[in-house]
Design an enzyme around this catalytic site. Sequence first.
Site, PDB file in Angstrom:
ATOM      1  N   SER A   1       0.853  -1.184   0.000  1.00 57.77           N
ATOM      2  CA  SER A   1       0.000   0.000   0.000  1.00 57.77           C
ATOM      3  C   SER A   1       0.890   1.234   0.000  1.00 57.77           C
ATOM      4  O   SER A   1       2.066   1.154   0.355  1.00 57.77           O
ATOM      5  CB  SER A   1      -0.860  -0.020   1.259  1.00 57.77           C
ATOM      6  OG  SER A   1      -1.494   1.217   1.458  1.00 57.77           O
TER       7      SER A   1
ATOM      8  N   TYR B   1      -1.222  -1.098  10.716  1.00 54.84           N
ATOM      9  CA  TYR B   1      -1.389  -1.360   9.284  1.00 54.84           C
ATOM     10  C   TYR B   1      -0.153  -0.887   8.505  1.00 54.84           C
ATOM     11  O   TYR B   1       0.399  -1.634   7.691  1.00 54.84           O
ATOM     12  CB  TYR B   1      -2.654  -0.642   8.795  1.00 54.84           C
ATOM     13  CG  TYR B   1      -2.996  -0.876   7.342  1.00 54.84           C
ATOM     14  CD1 TYR B   1      -3.639  -2.046   6.933  1.00 54.84           C
ATOM     15  CD2 TYR B   1      -2.700   0.089   6.376  1.00 54.84           C
ATOM     16  CE1 TYR B   1      -3.971  -2.250   5.599  1.00 54.84           C
ATOM     17  CE2 TYR B   1      -3.028  -0.107   5.035  1.00 54.84           C
ATOM     18  CZ  TYR B   1      -3.660  -1.276   4.657  1.00 54.84           C
ATOM     19  OH  TYR B   1      -3.981  -1.473   3.341  1.00 54.84           O
TER      20      TYR B   1
HETATM   21  N1  NAD Z   1      -8.885  -0.683  -0.003  1.00 53.24           N
HETATM   22  C1  NAD Z   1      -7.857   0.157   0.010  1.00 53.24           C
HETATM   23  O1  NAD Z   1      -8.022   1.373   0.123  1.00 53.24           O
HETATM   24  C2  NAD Z   1      -6.462  -0.368  -0.116  1.00 53.24           C
HETATM   25  C3  NAD Z   1      -5.430   0.540  -0.376  1.00 53.24           C
HETATM   26  C4  NAD Z   1      -4.124   0.046  -0.492  1.00 53.24           C
HETATM   27  C5  NAD Z   1      -3.879  -1.300  -0.330  1.00 53.24           C
HETATM   28  N2  NAD Z   1      -4.898  -2.157  -0.065  1.00 53.24           N
HETATM   29  C6  NAD Z   1      -4.586  -3.570   0.121  1.00 53.24           C
HETATM   30  O2  NAD Z   1      -5.183  -4.307  -0.921  1.00 53.24           O
HETATM   31  C7  NAD Z   1      -5.485  -5.619  -0.458  1.00 53.24           C
HETATM   32  C8  NAD Z   1      -6.926  -5.969  -0.789  1.00 53.24           C
HETATM   33  O3  NAD Z   1      -7.748  -4.996  -0.173  1.00 53.24           O
HETATM   34  P1  NAD Z   1      -9.302  -4.836  -0.506  1.00 53.24           P
HETATM   35  O4  NAD Z   1      -9.577  -3.386  -0.459  1.00 53.24           O
HETATM   36  O5  NAD Z   1      -9.664  -5.625  -1.689  1.00 53.24           O
HETATM   37  O6  NAD Z   1      -9.915  -5.473   0.833  1.00 53.24           O
HETATM   38  P2  NAD Z   1     -11.172  -6.404   1.064  1.00 53.24           P
HETATM   39  O7  NAD Z   1     -11.491  -6.284   2.507  1.00 53.24           O
HETATM   40  O8  NAD Z   1     -12.242  -6.102   0.075  1.00 53.24           O
HETATM   41  O9  NAD Z   1     -10.615  -7.872   0.756  1.00 53.24           O
HETATM   42  C9  NAD Z   1      -9.727  -8.501   1.617  1.00 53.24           C
HETATM   43  C10 NAD Z   1      -9.995 -10.001   1.589  1.00 53.24           C
HETATM   44  O10 NAD Z   1      -9.064 -10.629   2.472  1.00 53.24           O
HETATM   45  C11 NAD Z   1      -9.748 -11.657   3.178  1.00 53.24           C
HETATM   46  N3  NAD Z   1      -9.142 -11.969   4.465  1.00 53.24           N
HETATM   47  C12 NAD Z   1      -9.085 -11.170   5.559  1.00 53.24           C
HETATM   48  N4  NAD Z   1      -8.546 -11.849   6.595  1.00 53.24           N
HETATM   49  C13 NAD Z   1      -8.279 -13.113   6.147  1.00 53.24           C
HETATM   50  C14 NAD Z   1      -7.747 -14.280   6.744  1.00 53.24           C
HETATM   51  N5  NAD Z   1      -7.408 -14.301   8.053  1.00 53.24           N
HETATM   52  N6  NAD Z   1      -7.596 -15.389   5.986  1.00 53.24           N
HETATM   53  C15 NAD Z   1      -7.986 -15.378   4.690  1.00 53.24           C
HETATM   54  N7  NAD Z   1      -8.491 -14.309   4.069  1.00 53.24           N
HETATM   55  C16 NAD Z   1      -8.646 -13.189   4.792  1.00 53.24           C
HETATM   56  C17 NAD Z   1     -11.140 -11.083   3.396  1.00 53.24           C
HETATM   57  O11 NAD Z   1     -12.082 -12.102   3.684  1.00 53.24           O
HETATM   58  C18 NAD Z   1     -11.402 -10.378   2.082  1.00 53.24           C
HETATM   59  O12 NAD Z   1     -12.034 -11.240   1.165  1.00 53.24           O
HETATM   60  C19 NAD Z   1      -5.175  -5.626   1.040  1.00 53.24           C
HETATM   61  O13 NAD Z   1      -3.909  -6.187   1.265  1.00 53.24           O
HETATM   62  C20 NAD Z   1      -5.152  -4.149   1.388  1.00 53.24           C
HETATM   63  O14 NAD Z   1      -4.330  -3.905   2.515  1.00 53.24           O
HETATM   64  C21 NAD Z   1      -6.180  -1.720   0.032  1.00 53.24           C
END
Ligand code: NAD
Length: 346
Positions: free
Chosen positions: A185, A198
């Site tokens: 991120s 985080y």
């Molecule tokens: N959304 C944002 O603004 C953003 C920004 C930068 C980076 N990211 C990163 O992108 C990635 C995806 O984010 P997203 O926005 O799609 O989030 P999201 O919450 O939509 O998806 C995350 C997924 O991870 C799964 N997960 C969580 N804990 C788990 C566990 N213990 N075992 C197995 N699966 C698990 C959840 O069930 C979910 O399906 C993450 O690593 C997040 O940190 C997100």
Amino acid sequence: MVQKQISTRTTGNRFKNAILIIYYLLESFVKMFIPLSMMKKKNVENQNILITGGGSGIGQSMALRFLRLGAKVIVWDVNQEGMETTKKMAEEEKLNVKNLHLYKVDLCDSTAIYKVAELVKQQLGPLDILINNAGVVSGQNFLDIPDGKIDLTFKVNCLAHFYTIKAFLPDMIKRRSGHIVTVASVAGRIGVCGLSDYCASKFANIGMDLSLRMELAKANLDGHINTTIVQPYFITTGMFGGVDPGIFEFLKPEFVVDKIMQAILTNSVQVVVPNYFDWVLCFVPSLPHNCLSIVYDFIGGFEFMANFHGRNLPSKTMKTNGVKDEEINNNMANMINQNVVDNNHK
Ligand SMILES: NC(=O)c1ccc[n+]([C@@H]2O[C@H](COP(=O)([O-])OP(=O)(O)OC[C@H]3O[C@@H](n4cnc5c(N)ncnc54)[C@H](O)[C@@H]3O)[C@@H](O)[C@H]2O)c1
Ligand SMILES: *[C@@H]1O[C@H](CO)[C@@H](O)[C@H](O)[C@H]1NC(C)=O
């Protein structure tokens, strides 16, 4: 050294290296002007691609993209309902769901990771691309984060990457072919109020990726086994519901996934979304502190997390910052999942 027994390179001819450095610098300068969308993409048809967290958000969208490209997609998620949604979406699009393999795995549990990894290898063979994408966020101020949530953040966002890589990299080394993608991120490059655990876990992602890349180079595996580190800004997947992105805009998931797919398919080492953030992130963290806090204030940094509610419904008193609630909470299944995760790790 990726493993002790692998032959490794030692210090080479320094004159030859100096010439190579100049050559590669010039090459990368020229490449800066070629958009990734114009570069040749690799063919992933019939390749095994594992995506953690493929039951929601970015992971779900990547799963569908790879299915469209004819790849065999292996999804790991703790949220069965979310994975079923991914499958339903694939069916609605008339994609070949025989190529979609769902495994319920809790990434907090290293034993489960190794066990399911063995199962995947038996059933489908070695991986071509491993995408560590699953992530969680606590979104609380430093002293308010319960220890359990700090542990959970590190386990899912960071430690799980080590275990999945340890499970799948040996086969990649044997085949001298593979690709490891780490979804970090922008929070892995700069500190953010209310995101200390985080950010720390995302900084860890970057350190891990860089070290692994150097070990692969040392083992003469660069150019054979590639790594890609992904660094997006806030996205409207729901994970960061209630966030005020300051002077910048919330990113649309499909836009981010376009960029990630381009980076993976062109074997790019890094992708920052939006692109120009790479420059911001090189410049801003090196400012003197008194200046940094003013710049941080200017971009709205002190307020980013003020009304954060994540996947929980916002309370009536919260500002919504112009982003519609349905956009923030676009996956009900995930809210349920979040509760499961929270309850399991109190
Ligand atoms: N959304 C944002 O603004 C953003 C920004 C930068 C980076 N990211 C990163 O992108 C990635 C995806 O984010 P997203 O926005 O799609 O989030 P999201 O919450 O939509 O998806 C995350 C997924 O991870 C799964 N997960 C969580 N804990 C788990 C566990 N213990 N075992 C197995 N699966 C698990 C959840 O069930 C979910 O399906 C993450 O690593 C997040 O940190 C997100
Ligand atoms: C890794 O990247 C190099 C250079 O772009 C490419 O030639 C090679 O095919 C890639 N390997 C895989 C497995 O994609």
